[in-house]
Design a protein around this motif. Sequence first.
Motif, short mmCIF file in Angstrom:
data_model
loop_
_atom_site.label_atom_id
_atom_site.label_comp_id
_atom_site.label_asym_id
_atom_site.label_seq_id
_atom_site.Cartn_x
_atom_site.Cartn_y
_atom_site.Cartn_z
N THR A 114 11.84 0.73 2.63
CA THR A 114 10.61 0.66 2.15
C THR A 114 10.58 1.21 0.83
OG1 THR A 114 9.76 0.66 4.61
CG2 THR A 114 8.06 1.14 2.74
N VAL B 218 7.25 1.34 -1.27
CA VAL B 218 6.09 2.29 -1.63
C VAL B 218 5.25 2.37 -0.46
CG1 VAL B 218 4.99 -0.16 -2.55
CG2 VAL B 218 4.26 2.07 -3.34
N ASP B 219 4.75 3.42 -0.38
CA ASP B 219 3.83 3.63 0.83
C ASP B 219 2.51 4.33 0.29
OD1 ASP B 219 2.57 4.05 3.15
OD2 ASP B 219 4.00 5.40 4.02
N GLN B 220 1.37 3.56 0.12
CA GLN B 220 0.17 4.14 -0.66
C GLN B 220 -0.53 4.40 0.47
OE1 GLN B 220 -1.26 1.52 -3.40
NE2 GLN B 220 0.25 1.91 -4.95
N GLY C 121 6.70 -2.65 1.53
CA GLY C 121 5.96 -1.45 1.28
C GLY C 121 4.26 -1.60 1.64
N VAL C 122 3.66 -0.70 1.56
CA VAL C 122 2.32 -0.59 1.91
C VAL C 122 1.55 -0.29 0.37
CG1 VAL C 122 0.32 0.20 3.13
CG2 VAL C 122 2.66 0.34 4.02
N ILE C 123 0.55 -1.26 0.19
CA ILE C 123 0.02 -1.17 -1.15
C ILE C 123 -1.61 -1.16 -0.85
CG2 ILE C 123 1.40 -1.97 -2.64
CD1 ILE C 123 0.02 -4.50 -2.76
N HIS D 284 0.25 -4.76 3.92
CA HIS D 284 1.74 -4.43 3.86
C HIS D 284 2.39 -5.62 3.38
CE1 HIS D 284 5.64 -4.49 5.82
NE2 HIS D 284 5.74 -3.18 5.88
N ALA D 285 3.19 -5.63 2.39
CA ALA D 285 3.95 -6.55 1.70
C ALA D 285 5.53 -6.81 1.88
CB ALA D 285 3.62 -6.94 0.32
N TYR E 168 -5.84 -2.00 2.65
CA TYR E 168 -4.29 -1.59 2.71
C TYR E 168 -3.41 -2.65 3.27
CZ TYR E 168 -5.72 3.20 1.76
OH TYR E 168 -6.39 4.28 1.16
N HIS F 207 4.86 -9.19 10.62
CA HIS F 207 4.79 -10.51 9.79
C HIS F 207 5.25 -11.86 10.57
CE1 HIS F 207 4.18 -9.49 5.51
NE2 HIS F 207 4.43 -8.09 5.93
#
Lengths: 115, 94, 134
Positions: free
Chosen positions: C100, C102-104, A46-48, A88-89, A86, C37
Motif C-alpha cells: 500500500t 498511501v493511507d490518508q 492506497g486510501v486517499i 480506496h484506489a 475517503y 474491489h
Amino acid sequence: MRNLIKMILKIPTFIVFLIFYIEEVVRANLQVAYDILTPKHFMKPGVIAIKMDVESDIEILSLNNLITMTPGTLSLDVSTDRKVIYVHAMYIYDADELKKQIKSGLEKKIMGLYR
Amino acid sequence: MNFEINTPMEIAAIISLVLLFVALILTFIRLALGPSLPDRIVALDLIALLILGVIIAYVALTKEIVYLNATVLLALITFLATVAFARYLEKRVL
Amino acid sequence: MIILEWIASIFLVTGAFFMLVAALGVIKLPDVFTRMHAATKASSFGTGLMLVGTIAYFREPFIFLESLLVIVFIFLTAPVASHMIGRAAYLLKVPLWQGTVVDQLHGKYNLHTHELLSDSPPADSQNIAKDLKD
C-alpha cells in the motif's frame, strides 16, 4: 408545479447519466477481470481523502455509489462533518491527479444531475 | 426436474452452472481461510450473490419462472445480513 | 427469434464468467480492501448480466419488471454493503497489504466514539483520549 417541470426537464440529463453509468460499470469490470486474470499484479493500492463540494444526502449517496462502481476506486467512509470522502484506489501513481479526476469527472456529473 | 439439453439456452445454462459451482468452491475456501472477520463477511456476501446466479441459471434451464421470485427475496435478505454483520463487528470494537 | 436466444445465452455465460472472476479475485488478491474491489464490482455486474439474459430469453412483461427490480436493487445496495464492510474492517484494524502506497485515513478515526475527522486531529487530542481511558 415548478418542481414537476424541473424534473421533466431533467429527463434527458438523466438518460445521458444512465448511459455514462453503464459504460463506467462495463469498463470497471473489464479492468477488474484483467487485473485478476493476468498472473503478475503491479498494484499500488492506497486510501486517499477527497474534499467534497456536494452537500445533500442524495448527492453524497450518489457520489458514493458512482465512486464504488467506477474503475479502480472504492468509497470507504464519509467523515462525520460530511466534508471529506475517503476512497480506496487500486492504482495510485499520482494521488493529486486522481483526486482532480474524481472531482472534475464524477462530482460534476452529480451536480449536473441534481442542480 | 426434467429437462433436455438441446437449445443454446440450455447449453449456456449448464455451462454457467458449472462456472458458478467452481466459483462457490473457491469462495468457500476463502470463507474457511479468511484471516480476519471482514474477509469472511465479504465471502458470505459473494456466496449469496452466487446462489442468486444459480437460481437464475436453474430458471433458464427448466423454464420454471416461479423460482425467479426467490431472487427478489434473496437480494433483499443478503443486503440486510451483510449490513447487520458489519454493524455488529463495528459495535463490538467499542 | 433464435438470434435473441443466442444473445440471451451469451449474456448468461458472460455473467457467470464475471462471477467466477469475482470468486478468483476473492481468493487471489492480498487484503480485504482489494478483495472488496473484486467482490463488489464483478459480482453485481455478473448478476446484472444474467438477469438481462433472462429478460431477453423469456420476453414477458412480468419477468422484465421483476428482473429490472432486482438489478436496480443490487446496484443500489452493493456500494452500501461494501461501505459498511470497509468501515468495519478499518475500525477492526485489519492490516493493509504491505504494498500500500498511501493511507490518508490513518489516525482520523476516534476509536472511542467512532467519529471520523475530516483533517488531521489537533495535537492535544491524544491527551483527551488518554483522559477518557483513565
